[in-house]
Each structure stands twice: as C-alpha cells, then as structure tokens.
Scaffold this motif. Sequence first.
Motif, mmCIF file in Angstrom:
data_model
loop_
_atom_site.group_PDB
_atom_site.id
_atom_site.type_symbol
_atom_site.label_atom_id
_atom_site.label_comp_id
_atom_site.label_asym_id
_atom_site.label_seq_id
_atom_site.Cartn_x
_atom_site.Cartn_y
_atom_site.Cartn_z
ATOM 1 N N LEU A 47 0.823 -1.207 0.000
ATOM 2 C CA LEU A 47 0.000 0.000 0.000
ATOM 3 C C LEU A 47 0.862 1.264 0.000
ATOM 4 O O LEU A 47 0.586 2.226 -0.726
ATOM 5 N N TRP A 48 1.920 1.254 0.817
ATOM 6 C CA TRP A 48 2.784 2.432 0.881
ATOM 7 C C TRP A 48 3.586 2.612 -0.412
ATOM 8 O O TRP A 48 3.864 3.729 -0.830
ATOM 9 N N LEU A 49 3.954 1.518 -1.050
ATOM 10 C CA LEU A 49 4.661 1.638 -2.328
ATOM 11 C C LEU A 49 3.760 2.262 -3.391
ATOM 12 O O LEU A 49 4.221 3.056 -4.224
ATOM 13 N N VAL A 50 2.476 1.930 -3.350
ATOM 14 C CA VAL A 50 1.527 2.543 -4.287
ATOM 15 C C VAL A 50 1.420 4.043 -4.012
ATOM 16 O O VAL A 50 1.445 4.870 -4.935
ATOM 17 N N VAL A 51 1.305 4.398 -2.717
ATOM 18 C CA VAL A 51 1.213 5.819 -2.352
ATOM 19 C C VAL A 51 2.464 6.571 -2.787
ATOM 20 O O VAL A 51 2.387 7.650 -3.392
#
Length: 745
Positions: A47-51
């Motif tokens: 999720l953080w990599l997408v953000v």
Amino acid sequence: MTTERTTSTDPHARPATADGASGPPRHTGLARLGAWSASHLGIVLALWLVVLAGFGAFAPKVETALSGAGWQDSGSQSVQARDVIQHDFAGMGSTALQVVVHDGTGPIAKDPAARRVIAQVESTLKADPRVSTVVAPRPGVSLSRDGTTAIVQAGAAQDANTMVRAADDLTAPLSRLATSTISVNLTGSSALWSDFNKVNHSAMIKSEVLSWPVTLIVLVLAFGSLVAAGLPLMLTMVGLLTAAGALVIATHLAPVSVWALNFAMMFALALGIDYALFLVVRYRSALHHRGAQPGDRRTAVEAVAETMGTAGKAIAFSGVTVLVSLSTVLLVPSPAFRSMALGIMLSVVAVLAATLTLLPAVLGKLGTKIDAGRLRRPGSDRRPGRHTTTQGTTHRRGVEQLMHRWGALLHRRPWAAGALALAVLALLAAPVLGLRTGMPSISIIPANQSARAGYQQVTAAFGQGAPGTLQVITPTPDAGAARAALAHDRGIAATVPAGANDGRTMLLAIPTTDASAPATGATIDRIRTELPHGSLVGGAAAENHDLEKALSAKTPVVFALLIGLGFLLLLIALGSPLIAFVGTITNLASIGAAFGVAKLIFGDGHLSGLLGFQSQGFVDAWAPLFFGAMLTGVAMDYTLFLLSAAREQYDATGDPQHAMREALRTSGRVVVAAAGVMVAVFLTFALSGPLAPKEMGIILAVAVFLDALCIRLILLPVVLRLTGHRAWRAPTWLAKVLPAVRFTH
C-alpha cells in the motif's frame, strides 16, 4: 465534585477477560491497527509503495513547479492597485522589472558604448514574452540629473510568480551586457524576491546537508543501535516524498511557495525523529517486560499492539495538535504563508500515517532485532543468548537512571527547581516587551546580488525613497486634487504623472524615506486618508506595509486560537483541566523567551559579528506568527509524550508521585534526545550566510532547548509534584462530557 481514575497497581497488568479471568489483551482502536500492521507487513508495504509511487511521480518537478512570490495581503488596497495597473497600465506596477544601467565614465548620452548597452537591454527585455512593454529612460523620471544612471522599465505581462521566474531567467543575460565601465543590474520587487529566494533556498539546502551527519550521530546515540536509528529516516523520507508530490499537485489549484518544500523537509525530519523515538522506546520496554525471544513473532505483535495502544495514541493526538496549530496560519491572507503551512501539514499527515501503519509493520517484523547493531558500553554483556532481553537495556539504563534521579531531585526540591526555571524564562523573555517587527529590508540580500546592487544605484541617483516609489491610482477627474494632496504631504518628495486610461490616472509618488522605513508606512497610511475617494495606493513598499499590518492584526488572533485549541485538545487527551491549562500556557513561556533572545540578537545586534549578519533593528514581522504556530506544534509533541506517560502510570497505580517519576524515566529521554536532534539541526541554519535562515535557526533552536529543559523536564514535573491527585481530577460534569481516552493497555 471531582473525579479521578485509578486501576491496578501493576503498570504491566493485562486486562481481565469478560468472566474476570486473566487473559490476552483485547485490542481496540490503535492497538488493533498496530497488531494488524505488525502481522501484515507485505500488505502495508504494498500500500505504501503505491502511495509513494503516485506522489513520487510528481516529486521531481517540485523545484520548478513552486513559486517565488506570494508575499502579500491578497485583500489589501495595494494588491487591488496592482491588479488595476496590470489591466489598464501595461503591467507597470510593483511586479514590473527595472534594469539599472550605470556609466562610471560620465553621462550616458555622451557615451556611445552606454547607449549600445541600453539598446541591448531593451532588445533583451522585448524578446521575453512575459514582458508587456519596455519604457526607455526618461529625463526627470528614470534618468538621473548627472546623466550617469538610467533605468529601463519592463511591464509585467504575467502574474507576480511568473515575473519572479522571469527575473530568475533574465538576471544572468542582462548582467553579461555589462562592460568594464558600465554596470547592468536587474532590480525591482520581482528581482528582489528572485535573489532572496535563490540565496536563502541555497543556504537552507546547504544547512540541511550539513545537519544530516549531526542528525545521524545523535540518532545512533539516542536509539542505541544502527537499525533503530534508521527508522526515523524511513519516516522522514516517506513524509518528504509524499509532501513534495502533493505540493506539485497543489500547484494546479493555486500557487505554492518554494519555501513550502524547505519547511516540509524540516518538519518531516523533526516529527519522524520524535515519533520514532517515542514508539521505539515504548516498544523496547514492551518486549523487555514480556521476555521476548528471537523469532517470537507473536510476542512482537503483542508488543506492537501495546505500544500503539499507549504511545501510538499519544502520537495520534500529537499529530492532530500539530495540524491544528499550523492551520491557524491559514488565517493570514497571504499565498506564501498559506502554502508554507500547507507544505508542513502535508508532511505531518504523511509522517503520522507512516508512523501509525508502516512503522508498526516494520517493528513487528524486526522483533528483538530492533537492537541489531547496538552500541556496546565497555563491560556490557556480550555472551551469546543474552542479547534478547538485555540488548538496549544496557544502553538505556544510564539515561533512564539519570532521569529517575532527576525526578527524585524534583520531588525533594520542587519549589527551588520551579523557581529557578521560571527565573531563567522570565529573564530571557523580558526583552520581548521591547520587540520591534518589520518587513525585511534590502540588507537581507547579499551585497553581491544584482537586485541589491541595482537598488543601491537607484538610491544614490534618485534619492533614498526612489526604490519605494508609490503608485497612486485615482479617478481622472480627481487627478488634480490627488496631485495637490501628494504635493502637500511631508512624506512625499516628488510626484510624477504616469499616464491615464479608462477613466483612471496613475501618479508616481516618491517618498522621502527608505522603502522599509517605518516612516514610509506612516506616509502610506496618511496619504490614503488625504487622497480623493476611490484612490488606490500601491507599489512594492505599499504591498510590504499592507502585509506587515495584516500580520500584526492576525498574530493576536492566531495566538488566541493556539491557546484555546491547544487547551481543548490536551483536555480531551488527558481529561484534566489543570494539566491542560498548564501544558498550554507553558508553551508561551518558551516562545516568549526565544523571542526575547531574538530581540537581543537580531533587533539590538548583539552577536552580529560572531554570527556574521547586519542587524535590521527589528525581527521580521512574520516570525512571531509563523514560528509561534510551528513551536506550539513542536511543544505539544513533548507535552503529550510526557503527560500521556504520566497519565498512563497514574491510571495504573493511582500514585501521582510515582506517575511523575516514571514519566520522566521513560519519556524524559525521548524529550531530551528529540530536542537534542532538533536543536542541532536548527543551529546549522544559524551558520547560514543570509539573515533569514539565521533568524529562523536561532529562534527555533532556543525555543526547543528551553521548552525541553525548563518546561518539560522541570516545570511540568514540578506542577505534577505539587498538585498530586488534583492534577488528574476533573469536575464530575466535565468528566461526563469528555470522551474516555485511556493510555493504558
């Protein structure tokens, strides 16, 4: 009637199950979020990599997308005048460009080389699409009496931010037109802001680069291990990358100041350190009292849940408090200030979100490896198998024992310690009563910059008020009355007609005093009352004056909101009116002392030789409001870290004195370490060349140092010591209204 909360005498006792038997803790709220994150590292990372990928795609454009202007009161008369001039008078307002050509050999009219240089200047300006019109030097207006100095004027075809970019691009090409005897300098408001931004932005970047080695050293010492010391940097990078991308996106809605990025970087680092320190210290403690062993993932997850249910809750309140504090800056009707506050708020949101999700996920994966690469003191136990529950304990013991002894000393001598802290703060804050503020003068720009050189040439050739020439827009039928009013005003040296269009006439009024002098501001206020109805007074000097008045008017409102909202948030978090009041009011003590020191250094010029700056005789007008909001947010961090720990211990034991000493022992080192890093970082800005970063660095460093030392480590513990149970009581009616916030697990 008042109420207070007490529970078990064991601070680490687990809650009972529904039938009264002891059992595993039932996670709620942030504890549940922490447990889930610790158990699902892959999902959280994805999720953080997408953000980060989303915002990171925009981040590389941040340097070119941000704006250099916006230092104005958008609703002021001077900005209205600029808009009229932009539309009806070919943009010959405050954002117009001025190129000063000075011939050191004699009158320009008699020097063919000088005339060629002026022609080349005009050609260069006309070739730029951001220039609406070019006005050649005119005798009596833009050609000096001795004929050696001429001003070529270029009207603004675009908005203020675009004209600052135009100044960025044109300064070097115009300077290259100079010869050994003829100087060419771009000046005017747009050029001044261009040079101001470039010089200060470069200095701040150098200071930030210089601060990184210091930060890394202090982090390793504070965390006691290399792995743990890297966690704040993870949060900082997440916050900075997200904020940078978000700022670029925001430029599509409204201009964003280039300074927003600098302050976002500063707060991302500061809060990343604060939050990581607080969580890691509590996580280590949770691992220790659970007797965690290497590879015991379940215990690590439970430790994360406990940490998030206690320290995580304090961090969430802290983040909200910082956001609320910074939101008060949005009351200032200035695009520059609002966008700087926006930049900081974006970094706070990103760091807070990462602290509450990504950091627990990483901690759950690390488990006892959180102390890998730890610093070993001579004589510490190095035997295999001993590192699981004691690694970190050896490093922590010295600081925690020192904090515990300090708490015991405060318990024995509360009055003496409190009086000493108050005396220091009062002594340092006393000069603030004579504090003067003002808008930055030309002295804040280095002498080797084109804008300052041109400014000084204009002053020498046309008088000290010429760089602050006022642009008066008046209805054409009243032009005669307007000229008469200006001619009779003691603050106006000369008045020159500048054209008429669409029923309006523009007059140029040259003050008798320097553009940044208080007397010029008084002249502006006075002629506004003397001019015919419907007249507008603009120009760069008027815009600065209007912004200064807006800042002065909004500062009391901002501080009132900071006090009121800070009290409300502390009341909700801690449930005690007394502690909420003390925690809020003491913030003002350290801020007042910091500005007392700023008055002595920057207003009176003490240490100017040592620090290498020229005193303006005042502190910049935006400093009290903007730095006050920033410092309130930082101070609330420390307040919540310390008092939430005390609240937790008091709820667990019912012993207020034990709660005070334990809060100092567990959270005192967090306050000391976080403050140490921030002071070190801020002091690097004091070493920068330009005045603005020096002023910022000194004020922030002094405030943080005094807040940590005098307020959080002395005054607040003394108040807890002297008030005892009363510190945590609340009227029955208030206790029923407030939400039940608990920091125990």
